[in-house]
Motif scaffolding. Structure first.
Motif, mmCIF file in Angstrom:
data_model
loop_
_atom_site.group_PDB
_atom_site.id
_atom_site.type_symbol
_atom_site.label_atom_id
_atom_site.label_comp_id
_atom_site.label_asym_id
_atom_site.label_seq_id
_atom_site.Cartn_x
_atom_site.Cartn_y
_atom_site.Cartn_z
ATOM 1 N N GLU A 134 35.813 45.505 37.128
ATOM 2 C CA GLU A 134 36.198 44.597 38.098
ATOM 3 C C GLU A 134 37.226 43.591 37.072
ATOM 4 N N ALA A 135 36.569 43.349 35.952
ATOM 5 C CA ALA A 135 37.580 42.276 34.905
ATOM 6 C C ALA A 135 38.870 42.810 34.786
ATOM 7 N N LYS A 241 29.310 35.452 39.200
ATOM 8 C CA LYS A 241 29.152 34.564 38.385
ATOM 9 C C LYS A 241 29.670 35.094 36.979
ATOM 10 N N ASP A 242 29.246 36.232 36.511
ATOM 11 C CA ASP A 242 29.681 36.951 35.370
ATOM 12 C C ASP A 242 31.128 37.410 35.459
ATOM 13 N N LEU A 243 31.525 37.758 36.591
ATOM 14 C CA LEU A 243 33.274 38.065 36.614
ATOM 15 C C LEU A 243 33.930 36.791 36.431
ATOM 16 N N ILE A 244 33.689 35.758 36.784
ATOM 17 C CA ILE A 244 34.532 34.571 36.699
ATOM 18 C C ILE A 244 34.475 34.133 35.350
ATOM 19 N N GLN A 248 38.067 33.912 33.125
ATOM 20 C CA GLN A 248 38.507 32.692 32.649
ATOM 21 C C GLN A 248 38.521 32.787 30.991
ATOM 22 N N GLN A 249 38.188 33.695 30.568
ATOM 23 C CA GLN A 249 38.317 33.792 28.994
ATOM 24 C C GLN A 249 39.843 34.326 28.896
ATOM 25 N N VAL A 250 40.545 35.149 29.585
ATOM 26 C CA VAL A 250 41.765 35.315 29.274
ATOM 27 C C VAL A 250 42.879 34.313 30.081
ATOM 28 N N TYR A 251 42.341 34.074 31.314
ATOM 29 C CA TYR A 251 43.030 33.155 32.120
ATOM 30 C C TYR A 251 42.246 31.771 32.674
ATOM 31 N N TYR A 269 33.877 49.819 50.863
ATOM 32 C CA TYR A 269 33.437 48.872 49.886
ATOM 33 C C TYR A 269 31.862 48.517 49.519
ATOM 34 N N THR A 270 31.461 48.517 48.309
ATOM 35 C CA THR A 270 30.109 48.515 47.977
ATOM 36 C C THR A 270 29.815 47.200 47.153
ATOM 37 N N GLY A 271 30.626 46.764 46.496
ATOM 38 C CA GLY A 271 30.362 45.664 45.422
ATOM 39 C C GLY A 271 31.216 44.466 45.698
ATOM 40 N N ILE A 272 31.828 43.870 44.543
ATOM 41 C CA ILE A 272 32.506 42.685 44.421
ATOM 42 C C ILE A 272 33.923 43.016 45.222
#
Length: 409
Positions: A134-135, A241-244, A248-251, A269-272
Motif C-alpha cells: 500500500e505504501a 495509521k501505520d500507512l499514513i 509521511q516519511q517520504v512526503y 476491495y478487501t483492505g485499505i
C-alpha cells in the motif's frame, strides 16, 4: 440523420492539444513504472463478460454484444480483473509488479459528466501481503502526480473491511445494504438514525450512528477507538495509521485525510482503499486499494494484491483549468528556404515547442501562425536566421514585426 457524421453517446474525439497532452500523460506514467522496475502487461479490449462478475453490474453498465459463437463478450470496463484472469491462466508466479495503460468502457448515465470511454494507466502488485505494498502505491501516486504537474491535491483513505464488517454484523438484507450504502455516501445523519432504530441494542450502534461524520484528519482515529472495540475495525484503524506514518516519511507535507465510513468503489476491495482529489475537481484522479480475494473469482487460491489507477482524462481536465494549460502549445514556427532544410532540422531540436512550417511562402506561414495563435516565426535562409514576432491581438494593425534581427553564418 446521417449517423456516419455522429458519435455514440458518451464518446468524443480528442483533437490537437487534448490528444497530445493525454498521450504525454500516458507516456509519463508508463515511463515512471518502467524505470521503477515494473513489468508491462497488455490485455485485450474485448473479454468474456464473466471476467467482470466481481463488479457491480448496476454501477458499471457494460457494452455487451455476441461473438460469432453466440457468447456474450464486453468491452472491458475495468483493467484489474483482466489482469487477475491472466494471473490465473498463465504460469506467472507471484509476487510480481505490473503496470498497464489503455482504455476502459463503461455506460454512464446521461448528464453524469463522465464519458463512457476513459483512458487509464496504473500498477498492480500481486502476491504482496505486507503494508509495504500500500505504501508503494501511495508513494507512486504522489510521485507521478507531482511529475505530471499536479501539486495541490489530497489523498483520502478508507478501509473496505469496516463497511463489510458492519454489513455482516448487522445482517443487512440486499435492500438494506443499498439503503445503508446511500446513507454513508450522502452523509445523512438524521436518516441514518431512523435506519438504525431497530439496532439500538446492537454493540455497533453508537459507532454506526456517528459513521457519516467520521471523516477528516488522522485525529478522527481517537474518536473511533472511543466508539467501538470491535477487533476487525480496530485492526483497520491501526493499518491506516501505520500507512499514513509510512507515506509521511517520504512526503511529510502530503495532505492525507480519512473517511471511516467510505464505501468501497468496487466489490472486490478487501483492505485499505485510497483516492486522490485535486482542488479543481470533485472527481478522484487516481484511486486504488487492496483486493486479496480477487483471484478467487477465477477458481484459484487467494493471492494478496494491491492496485493503483490514474484516470488520465480527469487529469487532463484539471490541467485544462489551470492558467498554464497551454504550456504545451507551439510557440515557434520555423520557415525555411528550400535549400535550408538541414539548418531548419538542426534548429528545431534546439527550440522548445517549435515546429517546421510546411507552407510554400513566408506570407502563407505568417497567416498560418496568426490562425493558430503562434507568436513567433524563425526564418531560415542562406543569409542566416531572422526572428519575427507577430503582433498581439491588442495591436490595431495586426501585422508582424521584427523583434530580433539575427544573422548567422
Amino acid at each position: 440523420m446521417q449517423w456516419n457524421r455522429s458519435l455514440p453517446n458518451g464518446t468524443k474525439d480528442k483533437l490537437f492539444k487534448e490528444a497530445s497532452h493525454s498521450h504525454q500523460l500516458e507516456s509519463l506514467v508508463n515511463q515512471h513504472f518502467a524505470l521503477r522496475g515494473y513489468h508491462r502487461i497488455e490485455t485485450p479490449l474485448i473479454e468474456f463478460e464473466e471476467v467482470f462478475s466481481a463488479m457491480d453490474q448496476k454501477a458499471t453498465s457494460r457494452y455487451r454484444f455476441f461473438n460469432e459463437q453466440g457468447q456474450i463478450v464486453v468491452l472491458r470496463p475495468d483493467m484489474t480483473l483482466p489482469i487477475g484472469r491472466v494471473m490465473s491462466t498463465t504460469g506467472i508466479i507471484p509476487p510480481v509488479q505490473l503496470f498497464y495503460s489503455g482504455k476502459v468502457f463503461r455506460v454512464n448515465k446521461d448528464h453524469s459528466g463522465e464519458y463512457n470511454e476513459q483512458l487509464q494507466a496504473g500498477m498492480e502488485l500481486i502476491g504482496y501481503p505486507s503494508l509495504k505494498a500500500e505504501a508503494e502505491c501511495l508513494i507512486n501516486a504522489v510521485t507521478v502526480s507531482q511529475k505530471s504537474g499536479l501539486s495541490d491535491f489530497q489523498i483520502e483513505l478508507g478501509h473496505a473491511s469496516i463497511y463489510q464488517t458492519i454489513v455482516e454484523a448487522l445482517q443487512l438484507s440486499a435492500q438494506e445494504k443499498t439503503r445503508f450504502k446511500w446513507l454513508l455516501q450522502s452523509k445523512n445523519m438524521p436518516a441514518m438514525a431512523l435506519f438504525l432504530e431497530k439496532y439500538e441494542a446492537h454493540p455497533l450502534y453508537n459507532f454506526v450512528l456517528k459513521l457519516p461524520r467520521l471523516f477528516g484528519d488522522a485525529g478522527i482515529f481517537e474518536e473511533v477507538i472511543s466508539l467501538t472495540n470491535h477487533p476487525e475495525i480496530l485492526k483497520a484503524i491501526d493499518e491506516m495509521k501505520d500507512l499514513i506514518q509510512r507515506v509521511q516519511q517520504v512526503y511529510p507535507r502530503q495532505d492525507l485525510t480519512v473517511d471511516i465510513g467510505l464505501v468501497p468503489e468496487m466489490k472486490y476491495y478487501t483492505g485499505i482503499t485510497f483516492k486522490g482529489y485535486a482542488d479543481r475537481s470533485s472527481d478522484a484522479f487516481f484511486s486504488g486499494g487492496r483486493y486479496d480475494n480477487l483471484l478467487t473469482e477465477f477458481s484459484v487460491d487467494t493471492i494478496e494484491a494491491v492496485g493503483l489507477v490514474f484516470y488520465l482524462d480527469r487529469m487532463y481536465s484539471i490541467f485544462n483549468r489551470q492558467e498554464n494549460s497551454d504550456a504545451l502549445e507551439i510557440s515557434t514556427l520555423i520557415y525555411f528556404e528550400n535549400d535550408c532544410l538541414h539548418q531548419a532540422e538542426q534548429l528545431i531540436s534546439n527550440q522548445a515547442n517549435s515546429r517546421l512550417s510546411l507552407q510554400e511562402t513566408l506570407e502563407e506561414t505568417i497567416e498560418y501562425a496568426k490562425q493558430w495563435g503562434i507568436p513567433r516565426i524563425l526564418i531560415v535562409s542562406n543569409e542566416g536566421i531572422e526572428e519575427v514576432c507577430l503582433a498581439s491581438k491588442e495591436d490595431e494593425n495586426g501585422e508582424g514585426k521584427n523583434c530580433v534581427n539575427q544573422r548567422t553564418d
